[in-house]
Motif scaffolding. Structure first.
Motif, PDB file in Angstrom:
ATOM      1  N   GLU A  39      -8.624   4.338  11.227  1.00 34.38           N
ATOM      2  CA  GLU A  39      -7.221   4.190  10.426  1.00 34.38           C
ATOM      3  C   GLU A  39      -6.309   3.813  11.402  1.00 34.38           C
ATOM      4  N   ALA A  40      -5.273   3.148  11.135  1.00 34.51           N
ATOM      5  CA  ALA A  40      -4.106   2.609  11.765  1.00 34.51           C
ATOM      6  C   ALA A  40      -2.978   2.407  10.932  1.00 34.51           C
ATOM      7  N   ARG A  41      -1.849   2.880  11.656  1.00 35.52           N
ATOM      8  CA  ARG A  41      -0.579   2.655  10.914  1.00 35.52           C
ATOM      9  C   ARG A  41       0.479   1.923  12.178  1.00 35.52           C
ATOM     10  N   ARG A  42       0.886   0.726  11.505  1.00 36.78           N
ATOM     11  CA  ARG A  42       1.619   0.211  12.379  1.00 36.78           C
ATOM     12  C   ARG A  42       3.261   0.128  12.081  1.00 36.78           C
ATOM     13  N   LYS A  43       4.112   0.107  12.974  1.00 36.54           N
ATOM     14  CA  LYS A  43       5.443   0.121  12.741  1.00 36.54           C
ATOM     15  C   LYS A  43       6.441  -1.058  13.571  1.00 36.54           C
ATOM     16  N   ASN A  44       6.990  -1.606  12.962  1.00 38.58           N
ATOM     17  CA  ASN A  44       7.901  -2.667  13.678  1.00 38.58           C
ATOM     18  C   ASN A  44       9.340  -2.695  13.266  1.00 38.58           C
ATOM     19  N   ALA A  95      28.931 -20.472  14.192  1.00 41.48           N
ATOM     20  CA  ALA A  95      27.867 -19.936  13.285  1.00 41.48           C
ATOM     21  C   ALA A  95      27.381 -18.591  13.656  1.00 41.48           C
ATOM     22  N   LEU A  96      26.865 -17.756  12.817  1.00 41.44           N
ATOM     23  CA  LEU A  96      26.180 -16.483  13.356  1.00 41.44           C
ATOM     24  C   LEU A  96      25.376 -16.055  12.487  1.00 41.44           C
ATOM     25  N   SER A  97      24.087 -15.717  12.780  1.00 45.78           N
ATOM     26  CA  SER A  97      22.972 -15.075  11.906  1.00 45.78           C
ATOM     27  C   SER A  97      22.471 -13.976  12.678  1.00 45.78           C
ATOM     28  N   ALA A  98      22.403 -13.013  11.842  1.00 48.66           N
ATOM     29  CA  ALA A  98      22.148 -11.321  12.017  1.00 48.66           C
ATOM     30  C   ALA A  98      20.953 -11.092  11.326  1.00 48.66           C
ATOM     31  N   THR A  99      19.754 -10.328  11.820  1.00 48.48           N
ATOM     32  CA  THR A  99      18.833  -9.747  10.976  1.00 48.48           C
ATOM     33  C   THR A  99      18.331  -8.372  11.458  1.00 48.48           C
ATOM     34  N   ALA A 100      18.107  -7.680  10.520  1.00 43.85           N
ATOM     35  CA  ALA A 100      17.589  -6.207  10.524  1.00 43.85           C
ATOM     36  C   ALA A 100      16.363  -6.204   9.578  1.00 43.85           C
ATOM     37  N   ASP A 101      15.455  -5.636  10.255  1.00 43.47           N
ATOM     38  CA  ASP A 101      14.069  -5.093   9.258  1.00 43.47           C
ATOM     39  C   ASP A 101      13.351  -4.106   9.797  1.00 43.47           C
ATOM     40  N   MET A 102      12.745  -3.416   8.897  1.00 49.92           N
ATOM     41  CA  MET A 102      11.930  -2.370   9.710  1.00 49.92           C
ATOM     42  C   MET A 102      10.401  -2.647   8.473  1.00 49.92           C
ATOM     43  N   SER A 103       9.307  -2.513   9.339  1.00 52.55           N
ATOM     44  CA  SER A 103       8.132  -3.053   8.668  1.00 52.55           C
ATOM     45  C   SER A 103       7.045  -2.012   9.257  1.00 52.55           C
ATOM     46  N   ARG A 127       7.553  -8.529  -2.251  1.00 51.99           N
ATOM     47  CA  ARG A 127       8.883  -8.500  -1.553  1.00 51.99           C
ATOM     48  C   ARG A 127       9.975  -9.055  -2.839  1.00 51.99           C
ATOM     49  N   LEU A 128      11.201  -8.120  -2.888  1.00 52.52           N
ATOM     50  CA  LEU A 128      11.984  -8.643  -3.739  1.00 52.52           C
ATOM     51  C   LEU A 128      13.394  -8.755  -2.907  1.00 52.52           C
ATOM     52  N   THR A 129      14.080  -9.957  -2.917  1.00 57.81           N
ATOM     53  CA  THR A 129      15.223 -10.122  -2.102  1.00 57.81           C
ATOM     54  C   THR A 129      16.326 -10.651  -3.122  1.00 57.81           C
ATOM     55  N   ALA A 180       0.904  -1.260   0.132  1.00 58.28           N
ATOM     56  CA  ALA A 180       0.013  -0.058  -0.012  1.00 58.28           C
ATOM     57  C   ALA A 180       0.770   1.313   0.013  1.00 58.28           C
ATOM     58  N   GLY A 181       1.954   1.293  -0.666  1.00 55.69           N
ATOM     59  CA  GLY A 181       2.896   2.422  -1.010  1.00 55.69           C
ATOM     60  C   GLY A 181       3.784   2.642   0.156  1.00 55.69           C
ATOM     61  N   LEU A 182       3.683   1.604   1.194  1.00 53.92           N
ATOM     62  CA  LEU A 182       4.844   1.844   2.284  1.00 53.92           C
ATOM     63  C   LEU A 182       6.045   0.817   1.962  1.00 53.92           C
ATOM     64  N   TRP A 183       7.239   1.272   2.267  1.00 53.92           N
ATOM     65  CA  TRP A 183       8.315   0.277   2.010  1.00 53.92           C
ATOM     66  C   TRP A 183       9.150  -0.235   3.070  1.00 53.92           C
ATOM     67  N   SER A 184       9.452  -1.448   3.232  1.00 52.82           N
ATOM     68  CA  SER A 184      10.021  -2.161   4.364  1.00 52.82           C
ATOM     69  C   SER A 184      11.179  -2.592   3.868  1.00 52.82           C
ATOM     70  N   PRO A 185      12.307  -2.177   4.545  1.00 54.59           N
ATOM     71  CA  PRO A 185      13.692  -2.950   4.142  1.00 54.59           C
ATOM     72  C   PRO A 185      14.030  -4.085   5.094  1.00 54.59           C
ATOM     73  N   HIS A 186      14.756  -5.037   4.593  1.00 53.95           N
ATOM     74  CA  HIS A 186      15.240  -6.257   5.633  1.00 53.95           C
ATOM     75  C   HIS A 186      16.519  -6.573   5.060  1.00 53.95           C
ATOM     76  N   LEU A 187      17.544  -7.082   6.084  1.00 53.11           N
ATOM     77  CA  LEU A 187      18.816  -7.596   5.968  1.00 53.11           C
ATOM     78  C   LEU A 187      19.178  -8.715   6.726  1.00 53.11           C
ATOM     79  N   THR A 188      19.762  -9.726   6.196  1.00 57.01           N
ATOM     80  CA  THR A 188      20.042 -10.745   6.772  1.00 57.01           C
ATOM     81  C   THR A 188      21.710 -11.300   6.520  1.00 57.01           C
ATOM     82  N   VAL A 189      22.303 -11.717   7.662  1.00 58.43           N
ATOM     83  CA  VAL A 189      23.760 -12.098   7.299  1.00 58.43           C
ATOM     84  C   VAL A 189      23.847 -13.423   8.067  1.00 58.43           C
ATOM     85  N   ASN A 190      24.225 -14.398   7.391  1.00 60.23           N
ATOM     86  CA  ASN A 190      24.787 -15.882   7.886  1.00 60.23           C
ATOM     87  C   ASN A 190      26.070 -15.989   7.598  1.00 60.23           C
ATOM     88  N   THR A 191      26.846 -16.384   8.728  1.00 61.93           N
ATOM     89  CA  THR A 191      28.225 -17.006   8.454  1.00 61.93           C
ATOM     90  C   THR A 191      28.620 -18.147   9.401  1.00 61.93           C
TER      91      THR A 191
END
Length: 738
Positions: A246-251, A205-213, A731-733, A184-195
């Protein structure tokens, strides 16, 4: 727009997160120090164990219990950023929004505490939402439809066990996933790193994630009221109101999951697994009322802002040693930490936007939990594998809830301040025997004893001290008709213990428009556990290429049912749970998975899957018809396919359906929900051995959900009809290995 006129959300506090990460890695430092202080480790002869890794379908076939396992293929297929998105596509699982408090997971159509959710086999701490978990930190998801002795029996409908990644995979390259979502016109980036990697006896092993919804929701509702003796208006109604919401949520979430394995010799292994996350969740909401007939509500225009910082930390240190006669001993120590700081503001206005009341609520939770679990397994007896052990934990919880109401027109204030201290003690012992009676017949006998002590107090207000003890016998059998066909049967006793928060007699008020459909709510300190006897039957036919045909049936007889009762005092409606009678739940479930290449070598490389669930329930203290357990999904179905188009392109999709239904909650209260249809599609393009693009679309049909709630007695009839449209999420990754 009003959404941009309110104060901006705060950000994740990096300093506090850094302190949490420092505490997270302390156990790993201890393991590394132990390894470096021993000069003999390098001299231990190296041995290599060659193990054939079973597929999830093979693990299901060989398991004595009713356990379905879903691994990395299902977790990664759509590029989901939340485990809740994965769960809603699994057979027999449904996911719904829990009134803005995270997601609720349902098995066999039952939520509301009937489905147990575990993280690494342990209960999820109160206040932690599993939708903050990223699929990249998860090893597998287990759907367990019958109780087992080594896991808690607090799952009348079944158990969802989310297993985080533990053992690091050797020789795996570093992987980076970078994606963007749009809804609905709102953009949410996300990043994951696994090593991962390995040095001498240490693998890590290490997994790290960051995302904005970001999500927006819009809904509307119509409320109708007919009172006995009142002068009717248009259409015969005493009051008609139309609502626009109306409601807008952020995570925003940051998480890290390190893992460490150490093998000091051939007989011992030491594993450390950590997890830490920091999340910022917020919601802005506005309601606008249009009064068509009768008087308006107290606040025909109102706005609210809710935000919360949630910090979660988990540490598990596991030691396992092999003993003589194929015996094994395992000891696990753990520490969990949860902190949630939230606040809520409400502005109530009249129809001319004049402020009448302001409400400000602060709610802070701080919880620590220590765990110590152990088990001993021996398999030297003839055709027997015997395992016994214990689970123990103690949690300390402090909760502060302060509320200040300002009545603008009179200039008066009212305050409601609470400080709760609580402890939760858990102790369980179990013994189980997996017995191979014949080559084609095996049995599982288990017995689990669980004890919980819930204590909470507020000085000058109340003091609670409840003890619950439950004994759960479990029996399961598997009869192999052929190498591919088998029949399962399970008989068990399970239970549902009220959560600590459900025993604290705290009053929760609705912000506006108290009525029988929107009552205030108060928990009950006298709640007792629900108990249930259950029977499961299943037939399974396994095919080549991980194919499967399965049909199962179940029945649960529930005693001391938790049921909400509605009452009115001084014009204020109040809902409160009580133990009220018994209920019965039953159903049938069908599941199929088929690779067309198992039928013909010349067939297209298409994998098909489908499931169907039909569920019934009946509450004996509520008159029929439609006297089912609350919010139970009566009929659900799914259909999916994956097509390997070429060596570089794979496409697929899943269609899920839940039939609408009417539920009678009491002699006077009904609720109706519309059918739900959801279509997800995806495509994966591998343009090299190390790189690929993943495109997915969730909720392609973007169906509008609707429903109605109705209350009717001799004095009044009230109906609320709601509608809420939805949007497609694209979603495009980009996924790259190095």
């Amino acid at each position: 727009m009003w959404l941009h006129s309110l104060p901006e959300f705060s950000r994740l506090p990096i300093r506090r997160l850094s302190g949490a990460l420092a505490g997270l890695f302390l156990p790993a430092c201890a393991v590394l120090a132990q390894e470096s202080s021993s000069g003999k480790i390098a001299e231990v002869p190296q041995t290599v164990e060659i193990a054939v890794k079973q597929s999830a379908t093979q693990m299901r076939q060989n398991d004595t219990g009713l356990r379905s396992i879903y691994g990395q293929e299902e977790l990664q297929k759509y590029g989901d950023i939340s485990v809740a998105e994965v769960l809603q596509r699994l057979p027999g699982v449904s996911v719904s929004d829990n009134k803005g408090k995270g997601v609720e997971i349902r098995l066999r159509g039952l939520g509301n505490g009937y489905t147990q959710v575990l993280l690494n086999g342990s209960p999820v701490p109160a206040g932690f939402s599993i939708d903050t978990l990223a699929p990249d930190v998860i090893e597998r998801i287990e759907i367990i439809r019958s109780a087992s002795a080594e896991l808690s029996a607090q799952g009348i409908a079944g158990t969802v066990n989310i297993v985080l990644k533990k053992k690091p995979e050797r020789n795996q390259p570093t992987e980076v996933k970078l994606g963007i979502s749009q809804q609905a016109g709102l953009w949410s980036p996300h990043l994951t790193v696994n090593t991962s990697g390995k040095t001498k006896e240490i693998s890590y092993a290490l997994s790290a994630t960051a995302d904005m919804s970001r999500t927006d929701t819009h809904s509307d509702a119509d409320d109708y009221l007919l009172q006995a003796g009142a002068m009717p208006g248009y259409g015969g109604w005493s009051s008609v109101r139309h609502w626009q919401r109306e409601a807008r949520r952020k995570n925003d979430t940051i998480s890290i999951a390190p893992r460490l394995n150490w093998a000091p010799d051939e007989q011992q292994t030491v594993q450390w697994q950590g997890f830490a996350s920091a999340a910022y969740q917020a919601q802005r909401k506005q309601e606008q009322e249009t009064t068509l007939i009768g008087a308006s509500s107290d606040f025909p225009q109102n706005q609210s802002v809710w935000n919360s910082h949630v910090y979660v930390m988990r540490n598990d240190l596991n030691w396992e040693t092999r003993l003589d006669n194929n015996a094994r001993f395992r000891l696990t120590a753990g520490w969990d930490y949860l902190q949630r700081n939230s606040n809520f503001q409400f502005w109530g206005e009249d129809r001319d936007a004049v402020l009448l009341e302001h409400r400000f609520v602060v709610n802070n939770i701080d919880q620590n939990e220590m765990k110590l679990n152990g088990s001993y397994q021996i398999s030297s007896f003839d055709n027997h594998v015997i395992k016994l052990g214990w689970d123990s934990s103690r949690a300390w919880r402090n909760e502060i809830r302060n509320e200040l109401d300002t009545h603008v027109t009179s200039g008066s204030h009212s305050a409601d301040m609470h400080n709760y201290d609580s402890t939760i003690d858990r102790l369980a012992g179990f013994v189980q025997d997996e017995w191979s009676l014949r080559t084609d017949l095996s049995a599982y006998l288990g017995l689990r004893w669980e004890s919980l002590r819930l204590r909470s107090n507020e000085i000058g207000a109340y003091q609670i001290d409840h003890r619950f003890q439950i004994l759960s016998p479990i029996m399961q059998t598997v009869w192999k008709l052929t190498e591919q066909q088998q029949i399962r049967m399970a008989l068990n006793r399970s239970f549902k213990v009220p959560r600590l928060q459900q025993l604290i007699p705290r009053l929760f008020r609705v912000d506006n428009n108290n009525n029988p459909l929107k009552p205030d709510f108060q928990f009950n300190p006298e709640l007792r556990p629900e108990t249930a006897w259950g029977l499961d039957l299943a037939y399974e036919h396994y095919l080549s290429h991980d194919g499967l045909l399965s049909a199962s049936a179940y029945v649960r007889k529930i005693h001391d049912l938790h049921h909400e009762v509605l009452s009115q005092h001084d014009g204020i409606w109040l809902s409160q749970p009580i133990n009220d009678g018994n209920a019965i739940a039953m159903g049938i479930e069908l599941e199929a998975r088929l690779d067309l290449r198992s039928l013909s070598a010349a067939a297209l490389p298409i994998r098909l899957r489908g499931s169907l669930g039909r569920h019934w329930s009946r509450i004996d203290r509520v008159p029929g018809p439609d006297n089912r357990l609350s919010d139970q999904s009566a009929l659900s179905a799914s259909l999916g396919a994956d097509y390997v188009w070429s060596n570089t392109l794979t496409v697929g999709g899943d269609l899920n359906f839940q039939r609408g239904a009417t539920v009678r909650d009491s002699a006077y209260l009904y609720s109706t929900a519309s059918a739900k249809r959801n279509l997800d599609i995806y495509a994966v393009w591998r343009y090299s051995n190390l790189s690929q693009w993943r495109l997915s679309a969730n909720n392609v049909l973007h169906q509008q959900s609707s429903g109605a709630d109705q209350y009717q007695d001799a004095r009044q009839e009230q109906i609320s009809i709601y509608r809420e449209p939805s949007d497609t999420t694209w979603r495009l990754t980009w996924e790259q290995r190095f």
